[in-house]
Design an enzyme around this catalytic site. Structure first.
Site, PDB file in Angstrom:
ATOM      1  N   HIS A  85      32.776 100.632  35.463  1.00 50.00           N
ATOM      2  CA  HIS A  85      31.398 100.826  34.995  1.00 50.00           C
ATOM      3  C   HIS A  85      31.390 101.498  33.621  1.00 50.00           C
ATOM      4  O   HIS A  85      30.456 101.328  32.847  1.00 50.00           O
ATOM      5  CB  HIS A  85      30.610 101.718  35.973  1.00 50.00           C
ATOM      6  CG  HIS A  85      30.336 101.070  37.282  1.00 50.00           C
ATOM      7  ND1 HIS A  85      31.216 101.119  38.341  1.00 50.00           N
ATOM      8  CD2 HIS A  85      29.262 100.359  37.720  1.00 50.00           C
ATOM      9  CE1 HIS A  85      30.707 100.472  39.373  1.00 50.00           C
ATOM     10  NE2 HIS A  85      29.525  99.990  39.020  1.00 50.00           N
ATOM     11  N   ASP A 159      31.367  90.568  38.421  1.00 51.83           N
ATOM     12  CA  ASP A 159      30.788  91.890  38.604  1.00 51.83           C
ATOM     13  C   ASP A 159      29.707  92.035  37.537  1.00 51.83           C
ATOM     14  O   ASP A 159      29.578  91.179  36.639  1.00 51.83           O
ATOM     15  CB  ASP A 159      31.875  92.973  38.473  1.00 51.83           C
ATOM     16  CG  ASP A 159      31.551  94.223  39.281  1.00 51.83           C
ATOM     17  OD1 ASP A 159      30.368  94.417  39.640  1.00 51.83           O
ATOM     18  OD2 ASP A 159      32.466  95.012  39.575  1.00 51.83           O
TER      19      ASP A 159
END
Length: 234
Positions: A85, A159
């Site tokens: 992230h 993702d």
């Protein structure tokens, strides 16, 4: 394992009541790095057989209700010391190591008919030496490994594309085109959808992408919708 399968079934039943068709689980990453800042207790553990067995039970429970499961994060996010992230984790694993450890749960679930696989934002130099290229954007990882070598024919999800593991290195538009070129079917969370749409149209016009490539993914998505009963009129 019976309890895990029962849990998956209950999760599936609740998803159905909510009108949710996909559940982005199970996490099949093997938590081999105790310093992993993002996987940790999202994983079923440190042993590949244990992770495979429990992931499979959860998947079967969910899919028995008609809710589609997703094995993630391909080809294995368990041995990382950073969070995709926030940055692009580097994994120095060989193909042989992945085959004998990280890919074991994926192989089990694919053989058992898992509906989808989510590809991780990982830089794996021994699989793809392109600088700062995430596995999500690698034709070798998505097409050669996942589709051809593991014979996966379900839906492939990226993702989230707003994660720094990819968004730090690619502009909106360029990123989504690269994800499609790699062989992904569904692009999660593009930061700028109009820019992505424009870039994909231009890539088709410039023959960077083919219309047949887009149609291939669209056809798979439509087949899933048909399987879910979303094409029938009430």
């Amino acid at each position: 394992l019976g309890l895990i399968r029962k849990t998956g079934k209950h999760i599936g039943e609740h998803c159905k009541r909510l009108g949710v068709h996909f559940n982005f689980s199970p996490v099949v990453d093997i938590n081999t790095n105790p310093n992993n800042p993002i996987i940790g207790n999202r994983s079923f553990g440190e042993d590949k057989i244990n992770v495979a067995n429990k992931s499979l039970a959860l998947m079967k429970g969910m899919q028995s209700t008609g809710i589609l499961a997703c094995a993630k994060h391909f080809p294995g996010h368990g041995d990382t010391n950073s969070d995709s992230h926030k940055t692009l984790p580097v994994v120095d694993h060989t193909k042989a190591r992945l085959d004998t450890v990280d890919l074991i749960p994926f192989k089990r679930l694919i053989d058992a008919g898992v509906a989808s696989v989510m590809v991780a934002h990982l830089n794996i130099p021994l699989l793809d030496s392109t600088e700062n290229r995430a596995s999500t954007l690698s034709p070798y990882v998505v097409d050669t490994m996942l589709r051809q070598q593991l014979n996966f024919s379900g839906l492939t999800f990226t993702d989230a594309l707003n994660m720094k593991g990819v968004s730090s290195f690619y502009e909106s538009g360029t990123l989504e085109v690269a994800a499609l070129q790699a062989g992904n079917d569904v692009l999660l969370f593009p930061e700028d959808i109009p820019a992505a749409f424009t870039a994909i149209k231009k890539a088709i016009q410039d023959s960077v992408l083919t219309e047949a490539r887009i149609n291939q993914s669209c056809h798979k998505i439509l087949k899933v919708k048909e399987w879910l009963g979303l094409t029938s009129h009430v």
